[in-house]
Design a protein around this motif. Structure first.
Motif: not given
Lengths: 230, 230
Positions: A60-61, A63-64, A69, A72-73, A76-77, A79-80, B57, B60-61, B63-64, B76, B83-85
């Motif tokens: 997540a850090f 990601l920030t 985008r 990030r897209r 983010i996977q 994290i999931i 962003v 995401a902070f 989230l951390t 999330i 952002d969308g995937r």
């Protein structure tokens, strides 16, 4: 000095793993040789869980601070993959499954009270690295993933062979990582190799990978020192 | 002093929105009254985009620092909503659709060169708040969402009525938020009301909401000052 070519840069990154990845750690070598006691195995699972629960935090850090985008897209996977979206999905849950297979309870894993100071310091240093460093170095610290698939497939077969007291379902974490990691590695290499365009940036990425090797190595040092007393 | 009851605390949070949410800002009132020029409308869309691209962003902070996996699993979704995937999913893409509907290009939105300093300062302050404050306050700063659904549904109908030059597809961002936001609000209220258990924590959450109202208000101040010159 000029920047390395992409091929030379990747070769040097891979050389770091060959020399410093934790597959060479004595505790890991004993795991694969089948000589860990039940208490040593449990000690590793219990302490490594602290690393596992911190992976979505460090991601997540990252990601920030990723440039935008589209990255990030993809990131983010990760994290999931660790948190899951619902029910018993995700790597944290699968590691709890490994814990239960070696005789630990979900609650003692989640409490984390017996996590060793050396493990805590190493993992916290990793999260802090991803919190404070530029995005390229934070991303590069994940490059230990390059060396994980070989170790993971070896681990599944060696643990199944040598530790029949661990139910095979307990190894789902490792099996899932084998299918998740190839796309992570592709994105990671793309980000690092395309964005480290100066010699200095390449050097910084190599130092980040060395740092991360040290994190994983220290984790095993602490576990070995505590659980492998003669 | 004792902590407020949950009902009293929620009522005081809602009172802050009634007094300080940007639905009361003169620029917003003119948007709904139908008196914004095309240039004023474009100026708002262009500058508000800087807020939109920073939402994942700041999330995401958060989230951390959330307490654990179960809250991250829910939070999330906010990042994914923006952002969308893949492809043209997500709020950032839908806001670009709004931009194109009012005559801006994707590229000038993404370049962000004409974002006003006052907008940049306000949005950066919001991201920094979520970076540096305790998780409860960072989460509480999102409480402006409590007041968004009323404004969003009014905005859709008022913009459709008063600005026929904006194609209706351009308003997809607002329509999507109307369906996304109820679950966000439920999680948010649960987190804030259950975790702000002392008077001091409740006060800090109220200050966080006031701060966030100021961010949104300042954004409109800056847009109005630049684009509504008489």
């Amino acid at each position: 000095m000029n920047a390395r070519s992409a091929e030379e840069f990747e070769a040097q990154l891979r050389a770091i793993g060959e020399q410093r990845y934790h597959h060479l750690h004595p505790f890991n070598e004993r795991m694969h040789a089948g000589t860990l006691s039940e208490e040593e195995f449990r000690g590793w699972v219990r302490n490594r869980f602290y690393y596992q629960v911190n992976l979505p935090v460090k991601d997540a850090f990252i990601l920030t601070k990723l440039p935008g985008r589209d990255d990030r897209r993809r990131w983010i996977q990760r994290i999931i993959d660790h948190d899951g979206r619902t029910g018993d999905e995700g790597g944290i849950e699968r590691w709890i499954g490994l814990g239960e297979a070696v005789g630990l309870t979900r609650q003692e894993l989640l409490d984390g009270e017996s996590v060793l100071p050396g493990v805590r310091f190493a993992v916290d240093a990793y999260v802090d690295f991803c919190r404070t460093r530029p995005w390229l170095e934070s991303v590069a610290s994940a490059l230990t993933e390059l060396f994980a698939p070989d170790l993971l497939s070896k681990r599944i077969s060696d643990v199944e062979r040598h530790y029949p007291w661990i139910a095979s379902e307990g190894l789902e974490y490792f099996r899932a990582r084998l299918t998740q990691q190839p796309k992570d590695i592709a994105h990671l290499l793309e980000l690092v190799i395309e964005n480290a365009t100066t010699r200095e940036q390449q050097d910084a990425c190599m130092r980040a990978l060395e740092f991360k090797c040290d994190v994983l190595w220290s984790l095993l040092d602490a576990v070995q020192l505590e659980y492998s007393k003669s």
